[in-house]
Design an enzyme around this catalytic site. Structure first.
Site, PDB file in Angstrom:
ATOM      1  N   THR A 195     -59.578   3.855 -23.926  1.00 59.64           N
ATOM      2  CA  THR A 195     -59.252   5.262 -24.088  1.00 59.64           C
ATOM      3  C   THR A 195     -59.264   5.727 -25.532  1.00 59.64           C
ATOM      4  O   THR A 195     -58.807   5.007 -26.409  1.00 59.64           O
ATOM      5  CB  THR A 195     -57.809   5.447 -23.573  1.00 59.64           C
ATOM      6  OG1 THR A 195     -57.734   4.892 -22.284  1.00 59.64           O
ATOM      7  CG2 THR A 195     -57.378   6.875 -23.580  1.00 59.64           C
ATOM      8  N   ARG A 223     -58.662   5.291  -8.242  1.00 58.66           N
ATOM      9  CA  ARG A 223     -57.639   4.786  -9.173  1.00 58.66           C
ATOM     10  C   ARG A 223     -57.528   5.711 -10.383  1.00 58.66           C
ATOM     11  O   ARG A 223     -58.525   6.133 -10.965  1.00 58.66           O
ATOM     12  CB  ARG A 223     -58.008   3.374  -9.626  1.00 58.66           C
ATOM     13  CG  ARG A 223     -57.010   2.742 -10.610  1.00 58.66           C
ATOM     14  CD  ARG A 223     -57.417   2.949 -12.056  1.00 58.66           C
ATOM     15  NE  ARG A 223     -56.540   2.266 -12.994  1.00 58.66           N
ATOM     16  CZ  ARG A 223     -56.570   2.424 -14.312  1.00 58.66           C
ATOM     17  NH1 ARG A 223     -57.445   3.250 -14.854  1.00 58.66           N
ATOM     18  NH2 ARG A 223     -55.743   1.775 -15.094  1.00 58.66           N
ATOM     19  N   GLY A 225     -55.429   6.011 -14.104  1.00 61.43           N
ATOM     20  CA  GLY A 225     -54.566   5.293 -15.050  1.00 61.43           C
ATOM     21  C   GLY A 225     -53.587   6.224 -15.741  1.00 61.43           C
ATOM     22  O   GLY A 225     -53.229   7.290 -15.229  1.00 61.43           O
ATOM     23  N   ASP A 226     -53.170   5.820 -16.918  1.00 59.62           N
ATOM     24  CA  ASP A 226     -52.172   6.587 -17.676  1.00 59.62           C
ATOM     25  C   ASP A 226     -52.752   7.804 -18.392  1.00 59.62           C
ATOM     26  O   ASP A 226     -52.042   8.775 -18.659  1.00 59.62           O
ATOM     27  CB  ASP A 226     -51.509   5.676 -18.718  1.00 59.62           C
ATOM     28  CG  ASP A 226     -52.543   5.048 -19.670  1.00 59.62           C
ATOM     29  OD1 ASP A 226     -53.676   4.758 -19.228  1.00 59.62           O
ATOM     30  OD2 ASP A 226     -52.215   4.862 -20.855  1.00 59.62           O
ATOM     31  N   THR A 246     -53.255   3.429 -25.022  1.00 60.54           N
ATOM     32  CA  THR A 246     -54.532   2.872 -24.615  1.00 60.54           C
ATOM     33  C   THR A 246     -54.262   1.513 -23.973  1.00 60.54           C
ATOM     34  O   THR A 246     -53.234   0.905 -24.216  1.00 60.54           O
ATOM     35  CB  THR A 246     -55.464   2.739 -25.840  1.00 60.54           C
ATOM     36  OG1 THR A 246     -56.710   2.187 -25.420  1.00 60.54           O
ATOM     37  CG2 THR A 246     -54.883   1.848 -26.916  1.00 60.54           C
ATOM     38  N   GLY A 249     -53.456   1.052 -17.974  1.00 63.23           N
ATOM     39  CA  GLY A 249     -52.642   2.234 -17.723  1.00 63.23           C
ATOM     40  C   GLY A 249     -51.492   2.023 -16.766  1.00 63.23           C
ATOM     41  O   GLY A 249     -50.461   2.698 -16.871  1.00 63.23           O
TER      42      GLY A 249
HETATM   43  N1  GLY Z   1     -55.743   3.548 -20.418  1.00 62.24           N
HETATM   44  C1  GLY Z   1     -56.781   3.843 -19.576  1.00 62.24           C
HETATM   45  C2  GLY Z   1     -56.593   3.483 -18.173  1.00 62.24           C
HETATM   46  O1  GLY Z   1     -55.843   2.595 -17.850  1.00 62.24           O
HETATM   47  O2  GLY Z   1     -57.240   4.092 -17.344  1.00 62.24           O
END
Ligand code: GLY
Length: 339
Positions: A195, A223, A225-226, A246, A249
């Site tokens: 990220t 899916r 993520g964060d 990063t 996530g």
């Molecule tokens: N940090 C990016 C993700 O896990 O999608």
């Protein structure tokens, strides 16, 4: 007409707010005395080029929000970047699904998740913030909104991403490998992936942030993520500072990482110590998982002080201000320190 029910409700709210302010600990804003403004920082080596783009806005006295949007569009458009935007690796079904969020100095925020066929998710996230009453749009709804706003719908799966996906399919298990993104090698760095999170303070002292990714390579379809989750992948409080993350996530979401970092800075932690504490909580909660994954946090406070911390060595972050536009700093990490 006098509305008694409304009045009683208001009285109750006022009473509970009074109670909160009487008993809750003080939450002081950091008094700004920043000298190095404007400034922009972002995750990983590719943050250098992104910061330089953001700087074009900041050096003219532009708004941090415009700077971070313009900045992260650089890796989003980079055909050699397989973890952010246009050329991101697909999910296990061969679909490129992008996640992004943005947050400004007023606490406004917008986000898109699992969005297909649109190359610049950060700009769509901004329009979600500015043109809808919502914070987050996902999947087909996000793509539909983007098209309605004039974005071009395009096929994102590049030949290189297709080849990588086909290669992965040969050995892939049906379940996703949690730390697979850590295995995307780039020369010279074991963990260089993932990220872009960017935080900027403009000449007026206002803070904004942006975060954008194609997420974990070959993830389960759907899916998220964060990165598009406000408070997890990104959080900004204009009185205190901003943070972004990063890495894997799932672990950031479990700990509401970026919000945690900002709240720790509010309590007086330095940006680096706040990032370190957030990393420590991830490790404490799942020590065995943490040995195998990468998570990094990056933060800046209202004074323009910045810092970062990661689980594994190899994390880097880029800093750009009037003195230096292409500074790249190796992030400190838990496991490097332990070795
Ligand atoms: N940090 C990016 C993700 O896990 O999608």
């Amino acid at each position: 007409m006098y509305d008694r029910r409304k009045f009683l409700k208001l009285t109750a709210v006022t009473a509970s707010l009074t109670a909160i302010s009487k008993y809750a600990p003080a939450m002081p804003a950091i008094k700004a005395a920043a000298k190095n403004l404007p400034i922009v920082i972002s995750t990983w080596d590719f943050g250098v080029a992104a910061n330089k783009e953001a700087w074009k806005t900041l050096e003219k006295g532009g708004r941090a929000l415009d700077a971070v949007e313009a900045g992260v569009k650089i890796p989003e458009a980079d055909m050699n970047n397989h973890t952010v935007g246009r050329a991101g690796y697909p999910d296990r079904d061969g679909k490129v699904t992008l996640d992004a969020c943005i947050m400004d100095e007023f606490g406004n925020c917008g986000s898109v998740a699992a969005m297909e066929n649109i190359a610049h998710p950060i700009s769509v996230a901004r329009l979600v913030m500015e043109k809808t009453p919502h914070v987050m749009l996902v999947g087909d709804g996000a793509t539909q909104f983007a098209v309605e706003q004039g974005f071009k719908k395009e096929k994102l799966l590049t030949p290189e991403s297709y080849t990588a996906w086909q290669k992965w399919l040969k050995t892939a298990k049906y379940s996703p490998v949690l730390n697979i993104e850590n295995k995307q090698h780039r020369p010279g760095s074991k963990y260089n992936h993932d990220t872009i999170g960017m935080l900027a303070i403009d000449a007026k002292g206002n803070i904004s942030g942006a975060c954008t990714t194609s997420g974990m390579a070959f993830k389960l379809h759907g899916r998220v993520g964060d990165s598009p989750i406000i408070g997890a992948g990104l959080y900004v409080d204009n009185e205190v500072g901003g943070a972004t993350s990063t890495g894997v996530g799932e672990e950031v979401i479990r700990n509401v990482g970026s919000f945690l970092v900002v709240e720790l800075m509010r309590q007086g932690y330095s940006p680096e110590d706040a990032c370190k504490e957030a990393v420590n909580r991830i490790i404490k909660k799942k020590p065995e998982t943490a040995k195998e994954i990468q998570v990094g946090f990056l933060a800046i406070n209202k004074k323009g002080e910045y810092g970062a911390y990661a689980i594994q060595e190899g994390f880097s972050f880029a800093v750009c201000d009037e003195k230096q536009q292409d500074l790249l700093i190796p992030g400190k990490s838990f496991y490097k320190e332990k070795k």
